[in-house]
Design a protein around this motif. Sequence first.
Motif: not given
Length: 221
Positions: A84-85, A88, A137, A141, A191, A194
């Motif tokens: 999910p992230t 991860e 991935w 998202q 970070e 993202d």
Amino acid sequence: MSSRGRRRIDEIGDESRRRILDAAEELFAERGFDRTSFVDIAERSGISRGSIPWHFKNKHGLVMAVVERAIERAVDIEHYASLPTLAELFDDYAKWVRGGNSALLFMILTEAMSSTGAVHRQYQEFLTQRRRGVALWLRAQRPKGVDPKIASKRERTFAVALTGTLYGIHLQALIDPDGFDLDEALRLVAEQFDKNLADLWATLPAADDAPGGCDAGKTTD
């Protein structure tokens, strides 16, 4: 020969092949391709030297088998999509870096760069699958409504940048494992990516706004 006897012979052959591959993977990671001989592999695996060419023909056949097995274990692109992230995804990568034989990635890279043959092509496929996993991935998202053709192109480029960043950190972790905190470095990269990912989605046009109008929204990935 009975079917049971044939199965037993096959099992012995499979076990010998596995032990040879395990030994070759360890030695390639420790010493590199050029400095690893069949004698070294035979001693490490406990399998006779003559059995190695019987299973793999020659040294290039063996390294190809090692790379193919590494791809199967390290690149599960469906698994990428289930995470999910990005953090991860990076946690999985950190576990692999610390897994013991991840130096194999760079040892075989040296061999792949020195030729245009089968090892080069196999390594190219390895990298392609890595990038494809990251792009998969990213697609999972992707916000609804953005133009899929433009999004897919940006995601592939993003995957190149992300894969390159991870490999650079990976290489530093292998050469200087005590020189920095691997987990902290990966968290910082997560970070930053993202944040950049949020900017990427924000700048993508909606499907109806893309060149070609509504038809653009019908483009598949």
